[in-house]
Design a protein around this motif. Structure first.
Motif, PDB file in Angstrom:
ATOM      1  N   ILE A 149       0.850  -1.196   0.000  1.00  0.00           N
ATOM      2  CA  ILE A 149       0.000   0.000   0.000  1.00  0.00           C
ATOM      3  C   ILE A 149       0.887   1.248   0.000  1.00  0.00           C
ATOM      4  O   ILE A 149       0.675   2.187  -0.768  1.00  0.00           O
ATOM      5  N   THR A 198      -0.982   6.491  -1.885  1.00  0.00           N
ATOM      6  CA  THR A 198      -1.483   5.865  -0.666  1.00  0.00           C
ATOM      7  C   THR A 198      -0.342   5.601   0.304  1.00  0.00           C
ATOM      8  O   THR A 198       0.781   5.322  -0.112  1.00  0.00           O
ATOM      9  N   VAL A 234      -5.300   3.856   6.143  1.00  0.00           N
ATOM     10  CA  VAL A 234      -4.579   4.257   4.936  1.00  0.00           C
ATOM     11  C   VAL A 234      -4.957   5.689   4.571  1.00  0.00           C
ATOM     12  O   VAL A 234      -6.142   6.045   4.537  1.00  0.00           O
ATOM     13  N   ALA A 260      -5.116   8.261   1.609  1.00  0.00           N
ATOM     14  CA  ALA A 260      -5.141   8.286   0.143  1.00  0.00           C
ATOM     15  C   ALA A 260      -5.149   9.737  -0.319  1.00  0.00           C
ATOM     16  O   ALA A 260      -5.852  10.588   0.251  1.00  0.00           O
ATOM     17  N   THR A 288      -9.311   5.067  -3.337  1.00  0.00           N
ATOM     18  CA  THR A 288      -9.876   4.362  -2.189  1.00  0.00           C
ATOM     19  C   THR A 288     -10.809   3.228  -2.571  1.00  0.00           C
ATOM     20  O   THR A 288     -11.646   2.819  -1.769  1.00  0.00           O
TER      21      THR A 288
END
Length: 167
Positions: free
Chosen positions: A118, A124, A136, A138, A144
């Motif tokens: 990721i 990200t 996370v 983004a 997403t």
């Protein structure tokens, strides 16, 4: 025994790759001797620590891992292009988001591969590790997509142990 031989082979290949050009003149015999001693010492220590096993020397999933790296490289290129498109617009319209990406990997190595994948993907970043997933950040809401995280999670799980899920 298999893992000890595999570990030795991996260390020899790594040492030969990192040691540079081979010449038989000068200090090369000393360097070669020290390389052999370091490999023997490392393997002996791992045996003494009793950590030479499937997790320490993951030879089984090597093919799956190389396949995953190829797929991840393609995803990184796509994400780079998406970030480039986003930031090159005359008026920047980013909508940053914090989302939770579920992590259903079977092993800690799978979770580690997923979290790092990721972060390696432009746009990200894994911010926090939680029991059931990752937090996370983004760059934009277009990064997403839950299906994208699910696919990456499933692929990282296979890459970490070389086996598809049966559940």
């Amino acid at each position: 025994m298999f893992y000890g031989i595999s570990l030795t082979a991996i260390l020899v290949a790594l040492w030969l790759t990192l040691s540079g050009p081979f010449t038989l003149s000068g200090d090369y015999p000393i360097v070669m001797g020290l390389g052999v001693l370091s490999i023997i010492g490392t393997v002996a220590l791992t045996y003494r620590m009793r950590i030479v096993d499937r997790e320490t020397v993951p030879i089984g999933p090597a093919l799956a891992l190389f396949t995953y790296w190829g797929w991840l490289g393609g995803e990184i290129v796509k994400a780079n292009l998406a970030v480039l498109r986003l930031v090159m617009k005359p008026e920047i319209e980013v909508e940053p988001r914090l989302i939770r990406a579920p992590a259903e990997q079977r092993t800690d190595l799978g979770r580690c591969v997923f979290a790092n994948s990721i972060t390696l993907t432009p746009g990200t970043v894994t911010v926090d590790v939680e029991d059931d997933g990752f937090l996370v950040h983004a760059l934009d809401k277009s990064f997403t997509d839950p299906a994208g995280f699910a696919e990456m999670g499933a692929r990282s799980d296979i890459a970490s142990d070389g086996k598809k899920r049966t559940d």
